[in-house]
Design a protein around this motif. Sequence first.
Motif, PDB file in Angstrom:
ATOM      1  N   LEU A  21      59.322 -41.164  42.820  1.00 30.65           N
ATOM      2  CA  LEU A  21      58.539 -42.787  42.009  1.00 30.65           C
ATOM      3  C   LEU A  21      57.791 -42.231  40.750  1.00 30.65           C
ATOM      4  CD1 LEU A  21      56.472 -43.201  45.355  1.00 30.65           C
ATOM      5  CD2 LEU A  21      58.517 -44.531  45.104  1.00 30.65           C
ATOM      6  N   PRO A  22      58.191 -43.532  40.075  1.00 29.01           N
ATOM      7  CA  PRO A  22      57.597 -43.758  39.339  1.00 29.01           C
ATOM      8  C   PRO A  22      56.263 -43.538  38.906  1.00 29.01           C
ATOM      9  CG  PRO A  22      58.246 -45.458  40.099  1.00 29.01           C
ATOM     10  CD  PRO A  22      59.414 -43.988  40.689  1.00 29.01           C
ATOM     11  N   SER A  23      55.368 -42.440  39.594  1.00 25.44           N
ATOM     12  CA  SER A  23      54.068 -42.425  39.977  1.00 25.44           C
ATOM     13  C   SER A  23      53.375 -41.410  38.885  1.00 25.44           C
ATOM     14  CB  SER A  23      53.692 -42.386  41.430  1.00 25.44           C
ATOM     15  OG  SER A  23      52.770 -42.562  41.250  1.00 25.44           O
ATOM     16  N   ARG A  76      63.489 -39.282  50.112  1.00 31.82           N
ATOM     17  CA  ARG A  76      64.447 -40.087  48.846  1.00 31.82           C
ATOM     18  C   ARG A  76      64.351 -41.380  50.003  1.00 31.82           C
ATOM     19  NH1 ARG A  76      67.422 -35.217  49.215  1.00 31.82           N
ATOM     20  NH2 ARG A  76      69.248 -36.056  50.906  1.00 31.82           N
ATOM     21  N   ASP A  77      64.905 -41.762  50.868  1.00 27.92           N
ATOM     22  CA  ASP A  77      65.020 -43.052  51.893  1.00 27.92           C
ATOM     23  C   ASP A  77      63.642 -44.063  51.487  1.00 27.92           C
ATOM     24  OD1 ASP A  77      67.475 -42.777  52.690  1.00 27.92           O
ATOM     25  OD2 ASP A  77      67.058 -42.451  54.180  1.00 27.92           O
ATOM     26  N   VAL A  78      62.073 -43.299  51.713  1.00 28.02           N
ATOM     27  CA  VAL A  78      61.397 -43.364  51.156  1.00 28.02           C
ATOM     28  C   VAL A  78      60.867 -44.170  49.777  1.00 28.02           C
ATOM     29  CG1 VAL A  78      58.842 -43.549  51.354  1.00 28.02           C
ATOM     30  CG2 VAL A  78      60.143 -42.872  53.499  1.00 28.02           C
ATOM     31  N   ALA A  79      61.452 -42.919  48.722  1.00 32.38           N
ATOM     32  CA  ALA A  79      61.027 -42.791  47.996  1.00 32.38           C
ATOM     33  C   ALA A  79      61.836 -44.584  47.245  1.00 32.38           C
ATOM     34  CB  ALA A  79      61.419 -42.219  46.978  1.00 32.38           C
ATOM     35  N   GLU A  80      62.902 -44.684  47.389  1.00 30.95           N
ATOM     36  CA  GLU A  80      64.037 -45.816  47.045  1.00 30.95           C
ATOM     37  C   GLU A  80      63.568 -46.888  48.042  1.00 30.95           C
ATOM     38  OE1 GLU A  80      66.529 -47.727  45.229  1.00 30.95           O
ATOM     39  OE2 GLU A  80      66.608 -46.046  44.709  1.00 30.95           O
ATOM     40  N   ALA A  81      63.281 -46.983  48.591  1.00 32.13           N
ATOM     41  CA  ALA A  81      62.483 -48.582  49.685  1.00 32.13           C
ATOM     42  C   ALA A  81      61.019 -48.532  48.559  1.00 32.13           C
ATOM     43  CB  ALA A  81      62.428 -48.105  50.875  1.00 32.13           C
ATOM     44  N   VAL A  82      60.074 -47.997  47.746  1.00 40.64           N
ATOM     45  CA  VAL A  82      59.161 -48.193  47.516  1.00 40.64           C
ATOM     46  C   VAL A  82      59.562 -48.624  45.749  1.00 40.64           C
ATOM     47  CG1 VAL A  82      56.845 -46.862  46.292  1.00 40.64           C
ATOM     48  CG2 VAL A  82      58.152 -46.719  48.670  1.00 40.64           C
ATOM     49  N   ARG A  83      60.751 -48.426  45.657  1.00 37.38           N
ATOM     50  CA  ARG A  83      60.986 -48.567  44.255  1.00 37.38           C
ATOM     51  C   ARG A  83      61.618 -50.121  44.164  1.00 37.38           C
ATOM     52  NH1 ARG A  83      63.309 -43.566  43.850  1.00 37.38           N
ATOM     53  NH2 ARG A  83      64.829 -44.060  43.253  1.00 37.38           N
ATOM     54  N   ARG A  88      59.976 -37.718  38.493  1.00 39.08           N
ATOM     55  CA  ARG A  88      61.150 -39.024  37.858  1.00 39.08           C
ATOM     56  C   ARG A  88      60.235 -39.583  36.713  1.00 39.08           C
ATOM     57  NH1 ARG A  88      62.705 -43.815  38.638  1.00 39.08           N
ATOM     58  NH2 ARG A  88      64.579 -45.004  39.435  1.00 39.08           N
ATOM     59  N   ALA A  89      60.761 -40.390  35.876  1.00 33.70           N
ATOM     60  CA  ALA A  89      60.570 -40.670  34.471  1.00 33.70           C
ATOM     61  C   ALA A  89      60.600 -42.802  34.512  1.00 33.70           C
ATOM     62  CB  ALA A  89      60.864 -40.366  33.090  1.00 33.70           C
ATOM     63  N   LEU A  90      59.872 -43.063  34.429  1.00 34.28           N
ATOM     64  CA  LEU A  90      60.165 -44.687  34.762  1.00 34.28           C
ATOM     65  C   LEU A  90      61.557 -45.231  33.600  1.00 34.28           C
ATOM     66  CD1 LEU A  90      56.606 -45.812  33.418  1.00 34.28           C
ATOM     67  CD2 LEU A  90      57.620 -46.153  35.457  1.00 34.28           C
ATOM     68  N   ALA A  91      61.848 -45.739  34.136  1.00 35.68           N
ATOM     69  CA  ALA A  91      63.900 -46.253  33.807  1.00 35.68           C
ATOM     70  C   ALA A  91      63.391 -47.689  33.670  1.00 35.68           C
ATOM     71  CB  ALA A  91      64.401 -45.992  34.467  1.00 35.68           C
ATOM     72  N   GLY A  92      63.983 -48.104  32.999  1.00 32.07           N
ATOM     73  CA  GLY A  92      64.537 -49.593  32.652  1.00 32.07           C
ATOM     74  C   GLY A  92      63.421 -50.618  32.703  1.00 32.07           C
ATOM     75  N   GLN A  93      63.033 -51.687  34.040  1.00 30.80           N
ATOM     76  CA  GLN A  93      61.965 -52.423  33.994  1.00 30.80           C
ATOM     77  C   GLN A  93      60.735 -51.891  35.012  1.00 30.80           C
ATOM     78  OE1 GLN A  93      61.314 -55.742  32.310  1.00 30.80           O
ATOM     79  NE2 GLN A  93      63.568 -54.643  30.834  1.00 30.80           N
ATOM     80  N   GLU A  94      61.187 -51.300  35.621  1.00 32.29           N
ATOM     81  CA  GLU A  94      60.319 -50.272  36.660  1.00 32.29           C
ATOM     82  C   GLU A  94      58.362 -50.183  36.245  1.00 32.29           C
ATOM     83  OE1 GLU A  94      62.019 -46.779  39.682  1.00 32.29           O
ATOM     84  OE2 GLU A  94      62.327 -46.447  37.992  1.00 32.29           O
ATOM     85  N   ARG A  95      57.878 -50.003  37.030  1.00 29.04           N
ATOM     86  CA  ARG A  95      56.978 -50.071  36.438  1.00 29.04           C
ATOM     87  C   ARG A  95      55.969 -48.832  37.400  1.00 29.04           C
ATOM     88  NH1 ARG A  95      52.760 -51.893  40.336  1.00 29.04           N
ATOM     89  NH2 ARG A  95      54.285 -53.592  42.153  1.00 29.04           N
ATOM     90  N   GLU A  96      54.967 -48.115  36.735  1.00 30.35           N
ATOM     91  CA  GLU A  96      54.361 -47.161  37.282  1.00 30.35           C
ATOM     92  C   GLU A  96      53.423 -47.434  38.875  1.00 30.35           C
ATOM     93  OE1 GLU A  96      52.439 -43.415  35.315  1.00 30.35           O
ATOM     94  OE2 GLU A  96      50.369 -44.746  36.157  1.00 30.35           O
ATOM     95  N   ILE A  97      53.880 -46.821  39.984  1.00 31.61           N
ATOM     96  CA  ILE A  97      53.243 -47.166  41.666  1.00 31.61           C
ATOM     97  C   ILE A  97      52.584 -45.936  41.700  1.00 31.61           C
ATOM     98  CG2 ILE A  97      54.020 -47.383  43.967  1.00 31.61           C
ATOM     99  CD1 ILE A  97      57.602 -48.112  42.509  1.00 31.61           C
ATOM    100  N   ALA A  98      51.785 -46.525  42.601  1.00 31.80           N
ATOM    101  CA  ALA A  98      50.296 -45.965  43.113  1.00 31.80           C
ATOM    102  C   ALA A  98      50.866 -46.150  44.762  1.00 31.80           C
ATOM    103  CB  ALA A  98      48.810 -46.048  42.841  1.00 31.80           C
ATOM    104  N   TYR A 134      51.343 -49.598  47.369  1.00 33.87           N
ATOM    105  CA  TYR A 134      51.860 -49.365  48.538  1.00 33.87           C
ATOM    106  C   TYR A 134      50.811 -48.809  49.751  1.00 33.87           C
ATOM    107  CZ  TYR A 134      54.636 -51.923  46.009  1.00 33.87           C
ATOM    108  OH  TYR A 134      55.718 -53.217  45.369  1.00 33.87           O
ATOM    109  N   GLN A 135      50.839 -48.707  50.955  1.00 35.30           N
ATOM    110  CA  GLN A 135      50.307 -47.952  51.798  1.00 35.30           C
ATOM    111  C   GLN A 135      51.884 -47.516  52.753  1.00 35.30           C
ATOM    112  OE1 GLN A 135      47.412 -48.604  54.360  1.00 35.30           O
ATOM    113  NE2 GLN A 135      47.470 -47.158  55.664  1.00 35.30           N
ATOM    114  N   LEU A 136      52.096 -45.946  52.858  1.00 32.13           N
ATOM    115  CA  LEU A 136      53.386 -45.894  53.594  1.00 32.13           C
ATOM    116  C   LEU A 136      52.539 -45.307  55.181  1.00 32.13           C
ATOM    117  CD1 LEU A 136      56.227 -44.747  54.082  1.00 32.13           C
ATOM    118  CD2 LEU A 136      55.695 -42.744  53.478  1.00 32.13           C
ATOM    119  N   VAL A 137      53.142 -45.641  56.170  1.00 29.00           N
ATOM    120  CA  VAL A 137      52.557 -45.491  56.771  1.00 29.00           C
ATOM    121  C   VAL A 137      53.335 -44.658  58.419  1.00 29.00           C
ATOM    122  CG1 VAL A 137      51.879 -46.446  59.859  1.00 29.00           C
ATOM    123  CG2 VAL A 137      50.623 -46.808  57.502  1.00 29.00           C
ATOM    124  N   VAL A 138      53.813 -43.916  58.592  1.00 23.09           N
ATOM    125  CA  VAL A 138      54.616 -42.723  59.442  1.00 23.09           C
ATOM    126  C   VAL A 138      54.267 -42.620  60.703  1.00 23.09           C
ATOM    127  CG1 VAL A 138      56.143 -41.145  59.403  1.00 23.09           C
ATOM    128  CG2 VAL A 138      55.239 -41.999  57.370  1.00 23.09           C
TER     129      VAL A 138
END
Length: 201
Positions: free
Chosen positions: A106-108, A189-196, A42-52, A124-128
């Motif tokens: 993600l834009p990452s 997909r749900d995680v990616a949307e939350a992180v975005r 996925r490419a960066l869109a609008g005001q999004e910044r790159e996420i690590a 950000y850190q994702l714990v599952v």
Amino acid sequence: MREPAMRSTFLTASLGALLLTGCGTSPDTRFYVLSAVQEPARALAGQEREIALGVGPVELPEYLDRPQIVTRRGQNELQLAEFDKWAESLKDGVTQVLAENLATRLPSRKVVTYPWKRSAQVDYQLVVKVTRFEGSGGEAVLSVRWSVSSGDGKTELLVRESRYAEPAAGTDYRATVAAMNRALARFSRDVAEAVRSLGRV
């Protein structure tokens, strides 16, 4: 004196027949892996910044920590496949596929898995914590508790519980694994949307 000798000969012959029968009828073992979603990043869109993003730790129940594919038969009964197995640790497979899915959604350009090097700075850190992930009654069920924290792990930004049920296209283990794969893709997909969403704040 002849009876013991005859008995010994009979036992030896019977054992040999059993061994030959067992060797001749055992089916081949089939091995399976989970796989990442095949789609362009996925490419960066609008005001999004790159996420690590750092993915992990990912925790699975002990009953899933085995080579055999596990299916559920009723509320309290589990079945372990004798000839259908994971080709790798299910925990490692879930972690890696989740990270690959997130990298495309993600834009990452930087998604790393736990434990990562200190030099790997993440936003950000994702714990599952997976509580269920198996075939059950013609579908694959994934139940998971997950959280997203700041990159240093000190501030918890969101906590959620999610459940996914994907119908299997058949009754064999190949269909079960494919349904598990789709359930994991939906979670990704749900995680990616939350992180975005956090990245846009």
